[in-house]
Write a protein that holds these residues in place. Structure first.
Motif, PDB file in Angstrom:
ATOM      1  N   LYS A 249      12.071  -6.184   2.048  1.00  0.00           N
ATOM      2  CA  LYS A 249      12.717  -5.712   3.269  1.00  0.00           C
ATOM      3  C   LYS A 249      11.716  -5.767   4.404  1.00  0.00           C
ATOM      4  O   LYS A 249      10.510  -5.742   4.126  1.00  0.00           O
ATOM      5  CB  LYS A 249      13.307  -4.305   3.115  1.00  0.00           C
ATOM      6  CG  LYS A 249      12.385  -3.228   2.541  1.00  0.00           C
ATOM      7  CD  LYS A 249      11.052  -2.944   3.176  1.00  0.00           C
ATOM      8  CE  LYS A 249      11.011  -2.589   4.633  1.00  0.00           C
ATOM      9  NZ  LYS A 249       9.560  -2.336   5.083  1.00  0.00           N
TER      10      LYS A 249
ATOM     11  N   ARG B   6       6.185  12.005   6.472  1.00  0.00           N
ATOM     12  CA  ARG B   6       5.073  11.293   5.833  1.00  0.00           C
ATOM     13  C   ARG B   6       3.892  11.097   6.782  1.00  0.00           C
ATOM     14  O   ARG B   6       3.989  11.350   7.983  1.00  0.00           O
ATOM     15  CB  ARG B   6       5.533   9.938   5.281  1.00  0.00           C
ATOM     16  CG  ARG B   6       6.018   8.950   6.326  1.00  0.00           C
ATOM     17  CD  ARG B   6       6.058   7.528   5.794  1.00  0.00           C
ATOM     18  NE  ARG B   6       4.728   6.932   5.799  1.00  0.00           N
ATOM     19  CZ  ARG B   6       4.437   5.718   5.405  1.00  0.00           C
ATOM     20  NH1 ARG B   6       5.377   4.942   4.922  1.00  0.00           N
ATOM     21  NH2 ARG B   6       3.205   5.258   5.477  1.00  0.00           N
TER      22      ARG B   6
ATOM     23  N   TYR C 239       2.025   4.984   9.167  1.00  0.00           N
ATOM     24  CA  TYR C 239       2.051   3.671   8.502  1.00  0.00           C
ATOM     25  C   TYR C 239       0.634   3.102   8.408  1.00  0.00           C
ATOM     26  O   TYR C 239      -0.208   3.342   9.282  1.00  0.00           O
ATOM     27  CB  TYR C 239       2.850   2.661   9.332  1.00  0.00           C
ATOM     28  CG  TYR C 239       4.344   2.852   9.396  1.00  0.00           C
ATOM     29  CD1 TYR C 239       5.075   3.366   8.334  1.00  0.00           C
ATOM     30  CD2 TYR C 239       5.046   2.453  10.536  1.00  0.00           C
ATOM     31  CE1 TYR C 239       6.462   3.498   8.424  1.00  0.00           C
ATOM     32  CE2 TYR C 239       6.427   2.574  10.626  1.00  0.00           C
ATOM     33  CZ  TYR C 239       7.124   3.107   9.559  1.00  0.00           C
ATOM     34  OH  TYR C 239       8.484   3.222   9.642  1.00  0.00           O
ATOM     35  N   ARG C 240       0.423   2.275   7.392  1.00  0.00           N
ATOM     36  CA  ARG C 240      -0.816   1.482   7.329  1.00  0.00           C
ATOM     37  C   ARG C 240      -0.765   0.408   8.420  1.00  0.00           C
ATOM     38  O   ARG C 240       0.322  -0.009   8.825  1.00  0.00           O
ATOM     39  CB  ARG C 240      -0.895   0.760   5.972  1.00  0.00           C
ATOM     40  CG  ARG C 240      -1.264   1.624   4.816  1.00  0.00           C
ATOM     41  CD  ARG C 240      -1.133   0.855   3.509  1.00  0.00           C
ATOM     42  NE  ARG C 240       0.247   0.695   3.093  1.00  0.00           N
ATOM     43  CZ  ARG C 240       0.880  -0.467   2.991  1.00  0.00           C
ATOM     44  NH1 ARG C 240       0.263  -1.593   3.255  1.00  0.00           N
ATOM     45  NH2 ARG C 240       2.132  -0.512   2.603  1.00  0.00           N
TER      46      ARG C 240
ATOM     47  N   ARG D  15       1.516  -4.481  11.520  1.00  0.00           N
ATOM     48  CA  ARG D  15       2.519  -3.409  11.534  1.00  0.00           C
ATOM     49  C   ARG D  15       2.533  -2.641  12.856  1.00  0.00           C
ATOM     50  O   ARG D  15       3.521  -1.981  13.189  1.00  0.00           O
ATOM     51  CB  ARG D  15       2.238  -2.463  10.363  1.00  0.00           C
ATOM     52  CG  ARG D  15       3.457  -1.815   9.825  1.00  0.00           C
ATOM     53  CD  ARG D  15       3.201  -0.960   8.613  1.00  0.00           C
ATOM     54  NE  ARG D  15       3.828  -1.475   7.421  1.00  0.00           N
ATOM     55  CZ  ARG D  15       3.146  -2.019   6.415  1.00  0.00           C
ATOM     56  NH1 ARG D  15       1.838  -2.117   6.458  1.00  0.00           N
ATOM     57  NH2 ARG D  15       3.791  -2.462   5.358  1.00  0.00           N
TER      58      ARG D  15
ATOM     59  N   GLU E 214      10.867  -0.850   9.343  1.00  0.00           N
ATOM     60  CA  GLU E 214       9.816  -0.599   8.363  1.00  0.00           C
ATOM     61  C   GLU E 214      10.296   0.368   7.277  1.00  0.00           C
ATOM     62  O   GLU E 214      10.584  -0.054   6.173  1.00  0.00           O
ATOM     63  CB  GLU E 214       8.555  -0.075   9.066  1.00  0.00           C
ATOM     64  CG  GLU E 214       7.565  -1.186   9.338  1.00  0.00           C
ATOM     65  CD  GLU E 214       7.270  -1.969   8.076  1.00  0.00           C
ATOM     66  OE1 GLU E 214       7.913  -3.021   7.881  1.00  0.00           O
ATOM     67  OE2 GLU E 214       6.439  -1.546   7.281  1.00  0.00           O
ATOM     68  N   GLU E 215      10.365   1.630   7.601  1.00  0.00           N
ATOM     69  CA  GLU E 215      10.726   2.613   6.567  1.00  0.00           C
ATOM     70  C   GLU E 215      12.165   3.125   6.699  1.00  0.00           C
ATOM     71  O   GLU E 215      12.882   3.173   5.696  1.00  0.00           O
ATOM     72  CB  GLU E 215       9.732   3.764   6.618  1.00  0.00           C
ATOM     73  CG  GLU E 215       9.883   4.770   5.518  1.00  0.00           C
ATOM     74  CD  GLU E 215       8.962   4.534   4.326  1.00  0.00           C
ATOM     75  OE1 GLU E 215       9.372   3.810   3.405  1.00  0.00           O
ATOM     76  OE2 GLU E 215       7.875   5.104   4.307  1.00  0.00           O
TER      77      GLU E 215
ATOM     78  N   HIS F 167      15.127   1.675   4.635  1.00  0.00           N
ATOM     79  CA  HIS F 167      15.478   2.101   3.269  1.00  0.00           C
ATOM     80  C   HIS F 167      16.558   3.186   3.309  1.00  0.00           C
ATOM     81  O   HIS F 167      17.436   3.242   2.453  1.00  0.00           O
ATOM     82  CB  HIS F 167      14.262   2.699   2.565  1.00  0.00           C
ATOM     83  CG  HIS F 167      13.208   1.719   2.180  1.00  0.00           C
ATOM     84  ND1 HIS F 167      13.420   0.687   1.293  1.00  0.00           N
ATOM     85  CD2 HIS F 167      11.896   1.623   2.535  1.00  0.00           C
ATOM     86  CE1 HIS F 167      12.289   0.018   1.114  1.00  0.00           C
ATOM     87  NE2 HIS F 167      11.356   0.551   1.864  1.00  0.00           N
TER      88      HIS F 167
ATOM     89  N   ASP G 229       3.505   7.206  -0.817  1.00  0.00           N
ATOM     90  CA  ASP G 229       4.686   6.565  -1.407  1.00  0.00           C
ATOM     91  C   ASP G 229       4.366   5.865  -2.721  1.00  0.00           C
ATOM     92  O   ASP G 229       5.214   5.729  -3.580  1.00  0.00           O
ATOM     93  CB  ASP G 229       5.312   5.579  -0.402  1.00  0.00           C
ATOM     94  CG  ASP G 229       4.309   4.588   0.185  1.00  0.00           C
ATOM     95  OD1 ASP G 229       3.090   4.753  -0.008  1.00  0.00           O
ATOM     96  OD2 ASP G 229       4.745   3.642   0.854  1.00  0.00           O
TER      97      ASP G 229
ATOM     98  N   GLU H 207       8.450   4.415  -5.887  1.00  0.00           N
ATOM     99  CA  GLU H 207       8.595   2.999  -5.523  1.00  0.00           C
ATOM    100  C   GLU H 207       7.897   2.069  -6.517  1.00  0.00           C
ATOM    101  O   GLU H 207       8.374   0.971  -6.775  1.00  0.00           O
ATOM    102  CB  GLU H 207       8.091   2.764  -4.107  1.00  0.00           C
ATOM    103  CG  GLU H 207       8.992   3.438  -3.074  1.00  0.00           C
ATOM    104  CD  GLU H 207       8.595   3.159  -1.631  1.00  0.00           C
ATOM    105  OE1 GLU H 207       8.051   2.092  -1.350  1.00  0.00           O
ATOM    106  OE2 GLU H 207       8.854   4.019  -0.787  1.00  0.00           O
TER     107      GLU H 207
END
Ligand SMILES: NC(=O)C1=CN([C@@H]2O[C@H](COP(=O)(O)OP(=O)(O)OC[C@H]3O[C@@H](n4cnc5c(N)ncnc54)[C@H](OP(=O)(O)O)[C@@H]3O)[C@@H](O)[C@H]2O)C=CC1
Ligand SMILES: O=C1CO[C@H](CO)[C@@H](O)[C@@H]1O
Length: 348
Positions: free
Chosen positions: A98, A157, A160-161, A168, A180-181, A184, A265, A293
Motif C-alpha cells: 500500500k 503513535r 513516521y520514519r 516519506r 501512509e498509515e 489502513h 508497529d 503487522e
C-alpha cells in the motif's frame, strides 16, 4: 496445480522490504529467488542475508527473469506504478504494498494491465488477515452486533520514519501522509461496514506541528458517510508515543472493541484484546494466535501462495486497493478545501 514452491522476486529491501523477505522465507510453499535493491549498501545487505537469492541493482533485470511466479513490490510509494506496471507487463503475478498508487490514474492503469495480462494483483493491506482485526470482521458478518452503524478506527503513535533518502517527508514522493498509515484504517472501516453500502462522502481535517509544513499532518481525523446511513471515523496522531490502535464498531444490537499496543508497529510482543457485547452480555473474545503487522505479513505471503495454487480469493484485491486510495485522496482534498468531498469524484 503443482506443489512446487511459488517462486518470488522481491523489489525493495528497505525497512519493510526486509520484513517481506523474511515473511517469504518462512512461509511454506514460498521461495525467495531474487531481490532487487537500489543502493550498494542495500544490495550488499540483501546478498549477505540471502546468499541463495540472485540480487540485482536494477529491478528490470529481476522482472525479466523467466522463472518467477510472483513479484512483491516494496518500494517508496511514488515508484509503485512504474515498478508494478513493469512486473505485470512481464507477465508476473503482483503483490504490491500500500498505497496501491498515489493517484487514481495510476491505479486504473495498473488494473487495466493486470486484466489484460490476466495476472493476480494483491495489495498489502495485511491487517485484513489479522487474527483480531479479522475476527472483528467475521463477527460483524455473522450479525454479532446486528446491522453495523458506526466504526471508529484510531491510532496514536510515534512519528513516521524518514524512509530511504527521506522520501516519506517529501510530499511529491509520498503523495499524502493519509496514504501512509490512515489508508489502513480507511480500508478496515470500509471492510467492516461493507453491509452498510459503500463510502459516499467525507469530511477531514488535519494539522501539523511544523507551521511551515502543513502537508506533514501530525494529527488527522475524518468522518466518512456510507450509502446505507452508517458512518466511520478514522483518526490518527503521530505526535504521540509507541503504537496504540483501536477499533470500536457498533450496530443495531451490540458492539465490538478491539485494541492493539506495541512499542512500535513492528513488534513481535504486542498486547491486544477483543471484547464484544451481543446485546445480552459483554464477553472477551479469544484470539487464536498473535496479531501484529509482522505476523500478518507472513499470513499475506501464505494467502497469495494459496491464491496462486488453489484459487483462494485474495485478502485484498486491486479493486479494494483502488477504493482505499480513493478514500484517502478524497480525505486529502477535504483537508485542503475544508469542504465535504464526494468520494464518487475519485472512485468514479
Ligand atoms: N503495509 C504496511 O504495513 C507497510 C507498508 N509500507 C510500504 O512499503 C513501501 C516501502 O516502505 P519502507 O520499507 O518503509 O521504505 P524504506 O525507505 O525503508 O525502503 C524503501 C526501499 O526501496 C528501495 N528502492 C528505491 N528505489 C528502488 C528501485 N528503483 N529498485 C529497488 N529498490 C528501490 C530503497 O533502496 P535503497 O535502500 O537502496 O535506497 C529502499 O531500501 C512503501 O510503499 C510503504 O508505504 C511500509 C511499512 C509498512
Ligand atoms: O503500516 C505502516 C506503518 O507505518 C509506516 C510508516 O512508518 C507506514 O508506511 C505503514 O503503512
Amino acid at each position: 496445480m503443482s506443489d512446487r514452491p511459488v517462486r518470488f522476486g522481491l523489489i525493495g529491501f528497505g525497512a519493510w522490504g526486509q520484513h517481506h523477505a523474511n515473511a517469504i522465507t518462512v512461509t511454506e510453499g514460498a521461495e525467495l529467488v531474487a531481490i532487487a535493491a537500489r543502493s550498494d549498501t542495500s544490495v550488499a545487505a540483501a546478498k549477505e542475508k540471502y546468499p541463495d537469492a540472485a540480487v540485482y541493482n536494477d529491478y528490470r533485470e529481476l522482472v525479466a527473469r523467466e522463472d518467477l511466479d510472483f513479484v512483491d513490490v516494496v518500494v517508496p510509494s511514488h515508484l509503485h506504478h512504474a515498478v508494478a506496471t513493469a512486473v505485470l507487463q512481464a507477465g508476473k503475478h503482483l503483490l504490491l504494498e500500500k498505497p496501491m498508487g498515489v493517484s487514481m490514474e495510476e491505479c486504473d492503469d495498473m488494473i487495466r494491465i493486470a486484466n489484460q495480462q490476466d495476472r493476480l494483483f494483491a495489495v498489502g493491506h495485511e491487517l485484513r488477515l489479522s487474527s483480531m482485526w479479522g475476527k472483528a470482521k467475521e463477527l460483524i458478518d455473522e450479525g454479532f452486533i446486528g446491522d453495523p452503524l458506526y466504526a471508529l478506527v484510531e491510532l496514536s503513535r510515534n512519528p513516521y520514519r524518514q524512509g530511504a533518502d527521506g522520501w516519506r517527508y517529501d510530499i511529491d514522493r509520498v503523495g499524502s501522509w493519509i496514504l501512509e498509515e490512515p489508508i489502513h484504517f480507511f480500508d478496515l472501516a470500509r471492510w467492516y461496514l461493507e453491509r452498510a453500502g459503500q463510502p459516499e462522502r467525507i469530511y477531514a481535517t488535519a494539522n501539523s506541528r511544523q507551521p511551515g509544513r502543513p502537508e506533514l499532518q501530525d494529527n488527522f481525523s475524518a468522518i466518512m458517510h456510507f450509502s446505507g446511513g452508517s458512518y466511520a471515523v478514522v483518526s490518527q496522531t503521530l505526535a504521540a508515543f509507541e503504537h496504540h490502535q483501536t477499533a470500536k464498531i457498533t450496530g443495531t444490537k451490540g458492539a465490538l472493541w478491539a485494541s492493539w499496543s506495541g512499542a512500535q508497529d513492528r513488534t513481535r510482543h504486542p498486547t491486544f484484546s477483543l471484547r464484544g457485547f451481543d446485546g445480552n452480555e459483554v464477553v472477551t473474545i479469544p484470539i487464536d494466535k498473535p496479531t501484529g503487522e509482522l505476523f500478518e505479513l507472513e499470513d499475506q505471503v501464505a494467502r497469495v501462495v494459496q491464491a496462486h495454487r488453489s484459487g483462494v480469493p485474495l485478502h485484498c484485491n486491486a479493486e479494494d486497493g483502488r477504493w482505499s486510495v480513493a478514500m484517502c485522496l478524497a480525505a486529502e482534498a477535504s483537508v485542503r478545501s475544508g469542504n465535504i468531498v464526494s468520494i464518487s469524484d475519485y472512485i468514479g
